[in-house]
Enzyme design. Structure first.
Site, PDB file in Angstrom:
ATOM      1  N   GLY A 245       0.836  -1.196   0.000  1.00  0.00           N
ATOM      2  CA  GLY A 245       0.000   0.000   0.000  1.00  0.00           C
ATOM      3  C   GLY A 245       0.865   1.238   0.000  1.00  0.00           C
ATOM      4  N   SER A 246       0.331   2.294   0.572  1.00  0.00           N
ATOM      5  CA  SER A 246       1.011   3.586   0.491  1.00  0.00           C
ATOM      6  C   SER A 246       2.201   3.663   1.458  1.00  0.00           C
ATOM      7  CB  SER A 246       0.024   4.701   0.821  1.00  0.00           C
ATOM      8  OG  SER A 246      -0.465   4.536   2.124  1.00  0.00           O
ATOM      9  N   THR A 247       3.142   4.499   1.119  1.00  0.00           N
ATOM     10  CA  THR A 247       4.316   4.680   1.981  1.00  0.00           C
ATOM     11  C   THR A 247       3.897   5.270   3.328  1.00  0.00           C
ATOM     12  OG1 THR A 247       5.843   4.795   0.139  1.00  0.00           O
ATOM     13  CG2 THR A 247       6.528   5.919   2.145  1.00  0.00           C
ATOM     14  N   GLY A 250       2.561   2.528   5.365  1.00  0.00           N
ATOM     15  CA  GLY A 250       3.707   1.650   5.652  1.00  0.00           C
ATOM     16  C   GLY A 250       4.518   2.171   6.829  1.00  0.00           C
ATOM     17  N   GLU A 267       5.694  -3.380   0.894  1.00  0.00           N
ATOM     18  CA  GLU A 267       5.767  -3.133  -0.551  1.00  0.00           C
ATOM     19  C   GLU A 267       4.989  -1.838  -0.763  1.00  0.00           C
ATOM     20  OE1 GLU A 267       5.331  -2.519  -3.934  1.00  0.00           O
ATOM     21  OE2 GLU A 267       3.905  -4.147  -4.202  1.00  0.00           O
ATOM     22  N   CYS A 301       1.834   0.154  -8.603  1.00  0.00           N
ATOM     23  CA  CYS A 301       2.908   0.734  -7.781  1.00  0.00           C
ATOM     24  C   CYS A 301       4.160   0.991  -8.610  1.00  0.00           C
ATOM     25  CB  CYS A 301       3.195  -0.148  -6.577  1.00  0.00           C
ATOM     26  SG  CYS A 301       3.474  -1.854  -7.003  1.00  0.00           S
TER      27      CYS A 301
HETATM   28  P1  NAD Z   1      -3.444   2.558   1.802  1.00  0.00           P
HETATM   29  O1  NAD Z   1      -2.021   2.383   2.066  1.00  0.00           O
HETATM   30  O2  NAD Z   1      -4.202   3.508   2.642  1.00  0.00           O
HETATM   31  O3  NAD Z   1      -4.212   1.156   1.887  1.00  0.00           O
HETATM   32  C1  NAD Z   1      -3.611  -0.111   1.611  1.00  0.00           C
HETATM   33  C2  NAD Z   1      -4.143  -1.131   2.606  1.00  0.00           C
HETATM   34  O4  NAD Z   1      -3.778  -0.731   3.927  1.00  0.00           O
HETATM   35  C3  NAD Z   1      -5.671  -1.265   2.636  1.00  0.00           C
HETATM   36  O5  NAD Z   1      -6.031  -2.603   2.923  1.00  0.00           O
HETATM   37  C4  NAD Z   1      -6.065  -0.384   3.808  1.00  0.00           C
HETATM   38  O6  NAD Z   1      -7.293  -0.743   4.377  1.00  0.00           O
HETATM   39  C5  NAD Z   1      -4.920  -0.646   4.763  1.00  0.00           C
HETATM   40  N1  NAD Z   1      -4.687   0.419   5.742  1.00  0.00           N
HETATM   41  C6  NAD Z   1      -4.968   1.741   5.616  1.00  0.00           C
HETATM   42  N2  NAD Z   1      -4.623   2.387   6.738  1.00  0.00           N
HETATM   43  C7  NAD Z   1      -4.111   1.468   7.585  1.00  0.00           C
HETATM   44  C8  NAD Z   1      -3.555   1.529   8.901  1.00  0.00           C
HETATM   45  N3  NAD Z   1      -3.476   2.662   9.566  1.00  0.00           N
HETATM   46  N4  NAD Z   1      -3.102   0.395   9.457  1.00  0.00           N
HETATM   47  C9  NAD Z   1      -3.158  -0.774   8.782  1.00  0.00           C
HETATM   48  N5  NAD Z   1      -3.682  -0.896   7.546  1.00  0.00           N
HETATM   49  C10 NAD Z   1      -4.144   0.214   6.950  1.00  0.00           C
HETATM   50  O7  NAD Z   1      -3.632   2.952   0.333  1.00  0.00           O
HETATM   51  P2  NAD Z   1      -4.949   3.630  -0.262  1.00  0.00           P
HETATM   52  O8  NAD Z   1      -5.566   4.688   0.576  1.00  0.00           O
HETATM   53  O9  NAD Z   1      -5.831   2.526  -0.627  1.00  0.00           O
HETATM   54  O10 NAD Z   1      -4.294   4.349  -1.461  1.00  0.00           O
HETATM   55  C11 NAD Z   1      -3.580   5.542  -1.198  1.00  0.00           C
HETATM   56  C12 NAD Z   1      -2.331   5.559  -1.977  1.00  0.00           C
HETATM   57  O11 NAD Z   1      -1.533   4.427  -1.680  1.00  0.00           O
HETATM   58  C13 NAD Z   1      -2.513   5.439  -3.467  1.00  0.00           C
HETATM   59  O12 NAD Z   1      -2.911   6.606  -4.057  1.00  0.00           O
HETATM   60  C14 NAD Z   1      -1.166   5.004  -3.863  1.00  0.00           C
HETATM   61  O13 NAD Z   1      -0.298   6.072  -3.896  1.00  0.00           O
HETATM   62  C15 NAD Z   1      -0.758   4.085  -2.772  1.00  0.00           C
HETATM   63  N6  NAD Z   1      -0.953   2.668  -3.106  1.00  0.00           N
HETATM   64  C16 NAD Z   1       0.137   1.956  -3.405  1.00  0.00           C
HETATM   65  C17 NAD Z   1      -0.002   0.630  -3.724  1.00  0.00           C
HETATM   66  C18 NAD Z   1       1.163  -0.200  -4.066  1.00  0.00           C
HETATM   67  O14 NAD Z   1       0.991  -1.292  -4.619  1.00  0.00           O
HETATM   68  N7  NAD Z   1       2.355   0.219  -3.755  1.00  0.00           N
HETATM   69  C19 NAD Z   1      -1.254   0.035  -3.774  1.00  0.00           C
HETATM   70  C20 NAD Z   1      -2.365   0.805  -3.411  1.00  0.00           C
HETATM   71  C21 NAD Z   1      -2.181   2.122  -3.072  1.00  0.00           C
END
Ligand code: NAD
Length: 494
Positions: A245-247, A250, A267, A301
């Site tokens: 997910g997002s940095t 992360g 990742e 990503c």
């Molecule tokens: P995000 O990081 O918020 O979400 C990814 C996952 O993490 C989801 O399952 C979400 O429910 C979970 N999550 C969110 N907040 C959390 C927390 N505090 N603790 C634990 N888990 C949590 O990503 P998003 O809001 O869906 O997208 C935002 C940005 O993230 C996108 O615009 C993009 O830049 C990036 N993104 C990157 C990837 C990648 O493959 N690298 C994939 C999706 C999104």
């Protein structure tokens, strides 16, 4: 006239059944009874609801996963039986390919063609690949450099209960790419899919049960990231989190995981450069650069979101990509003609358009696109932005939409520095006919994957992950499975 796609009877039937969470082998609602709406990004309509799991549900899932980890039948299952199980999951995914492809398109918005050609077969391929690893996880027998006779050995043991947190861009594929190695290593899991796109993960849970996975080995809790995701990341009963997910999120997991020092694989985001050298096959490079940013509507990503081209070739290349961007057929993923679907949500569309507005205000030039498309759904036109400066937000930050920033380059010696000039280091692609220049540049770019004369490609056996703030650790291949194990040393004096 738009083509009205008729979803298969199996998909209609799948949508009529409730989407519930899988905890300890049972299908359940959230303890709170709360639900979240799941919307079709192509028109904004509500498809169904999913349980809004929270801390209470996560707690139950972790308890179930711990019990399954420590007890038979999972703890005593031979690797060969586990391998058969994972192989069976791959077969079942293929048997239900139509439903999975259609659900993925309805839920995420991506063209059905892509769901059918990539997401679903890719998920099956992941399970098949990881099935093979079940019987191959092994340790070593190093020789002690001490007087006397000893037998030293290392054992690779499953890390324990793992939390798998996945994003919305490749929902089924992400679930498969994390569940596969976790199960092959002998772990048990709590999967928390993205709240926007949980449907295929929940249906995958049904196939896992049908394949014969013992109760509690895989638990699936849906819900918001800030509630269910955060509860999983903080849980003291979880030994490792594998997150995509997002940095920003992360980074928050570092804090969340510190209570029990759980292992973390991250990742994260990227801002990957596409670099075209003067001697490249320009027409191939143009097609590659367009595909690298517009595939999956830029929600990748490793999307090639920055383009660097020598000034002499710049206009030809940029005009070529602008022209190709006009060839994309924007529309609902269910239309067989569609090559560019909507973004996943209204929020994501607004976020992407916000970046374009920022760029406009900073004096950048929108060379094509830059607007929402259509009256319904979350579509954004393929967008190319020129006249950018290296420190602009649109050049530095991950946008996660079909937005490319283009920069002419005067001094090729600066290319590596330009490529490296973001906080990210996920991937890069280089287009050239001179393999020596390509390798030299590849060595100087700080990124986890470099492709030469190709957009980003990979697979279950190809390590994937980021340098710098693009993440920690690698998924796939030997490194992927090792990240779901602990290494134990046993020394015997003979
Ligand atoms: P995000 O990081 O918020 O979400 C990814 C996952 O993490 C989801 O399952 C979400 O429910 C979970 N999550 C969110 N907040 C959390 C927390 N505090 N603790 C634990 N888990 C949590 O990503 P998003 O809001 O869906 O997208 C935002 C940005 O993230 C996108 O615009 C993009 O830049 C990036 N993104 C990157 C990837 C990648 O493959 N690298 C994939 C999706 C999104």
């Amino acid at each position: 006239m738009p083509v009205i796609y008729k979803y298969s009877a199996a998909t209609e039937c799948s949508l009529k059944r409730p989407f519930q969470m899988l905890i300890g082998g049972a299908w359940v609602n959230a303890e709170s009874g709360e639900t979240l709406e799941t919307r079709n990004p192509a028109d904004g309509s509500v498809i169904t609801t999913i349980p809004a799991g929270d801390k209470v549900d996560i707690d139950q899932a972790v308890v179930a996963a711990r019990r399954a980890f420590e007890n038979s039948p999972w703890a005593g299952m031979t690797p060969g039986i586990r391998a058969k199980l994972l192989w069976r999951v791959a077969e079942l995914i293929e048997e239900h390919a139509d439903v999975f492809a259609e659900l993925e398109t309805l839920d995420n918005g991506k063209p059905l063609k892509a769901s059918r050609a990539l997401d679903v077969p890719g998920a099956a391929a992941y399970f098949r690949y990881w099935s093979g690893w079940c019987t191959k996880v092994s340790g070593q027998t190093p020789q002690l450099d001490l007087p006397g006779e000893f037998m030293a050995m290392t054992l690779r043991e499953p890390v324990g209960v793992v939390g798998l947190i996945t994003p919305w861009n490749f929902p089924l594929l992400s679930a498969a790419s994390k569940l596969g190695p976790a199960l092959a290593a002998g772990c048990t899991a709590v999967l928390k899919p993205a709240e926007q796109t949980s449907l295929t993960a929940l249906r995958l849970g049904e196939l896992l049960m049908e394949a014969g996975l013992p109760a509690g080995v895989v638990n699936i809790v849906t819900g918001l990231g800030i509630k269910a995701g955060a509860a999983l990341a903080e849980h003291q009963g979880v030994d490792k989190i594998s997150f995509t997910g997002s940095t920003a999120v992360g980074k928050s997991l570092l804090v969340a995981s510190q209570g029990n020092l759980k292992r973390l694989t991250l990742e994260l985001g990227g801002k990957s450069p596409t670099i075209i050298l003067p001697d490249a096959d320009l027409d191939r490079a143009i097609a590659g650069a367009a595909h690298a940013i517009f595939r999956n509507a830029g929600q990748v990503c490793a999307a090639g979101s920055r383009l660097y081209v020598p000034r002499r070739q710049f206009d030809y290349v940029v005009n070529g990509i602008v022209s190709m961007s006009g060839d994309y057929k924007i529309g609902p993923g269910s239309d067989p003609e569609t090559t560019l679907g909507p973004l996943v949500s209204e929020r994501q569309r607004e976020r992407v358009l916000g970046y374009v507005d920022d760029a406009r205000q900073d004096g950048a030039q929108i060379l094509t696109g830059g607007r929402a498309y259509g009256n319904a759904g979350y579509f954004v036109e393929p967008t190319i932005i020129g006249n950018v400066k290296p420190d602009m937000k649109v050049v530095q930050e991950e946008i996660f939409g079909p937005v490319l920033v283009v920069t002419p380059v005067d001094d090729l010696e600066e290319l590596a520095a330009l490529a490296n000039n973001t906080i990210y280091g996920l991937s890069a692609s280089i287009w050239t006919r001179d393999i020596s220049s390509a390798y030299k540049l590849a060595r100087r770019i700080r990124a986890g994957t470099i492709t030469i004369n190709s957009g980003n490609i990979g697979g279950p056996n190809i390590p994937f992950g980021g340098f710098k703030q693009s993440g920690w650790g690698r998924e796939n291949g030997v490194q992927g499975i090792e990240s779901f194990t602990e290494l134990k040393t046993v020394i015997t004096a003979l």
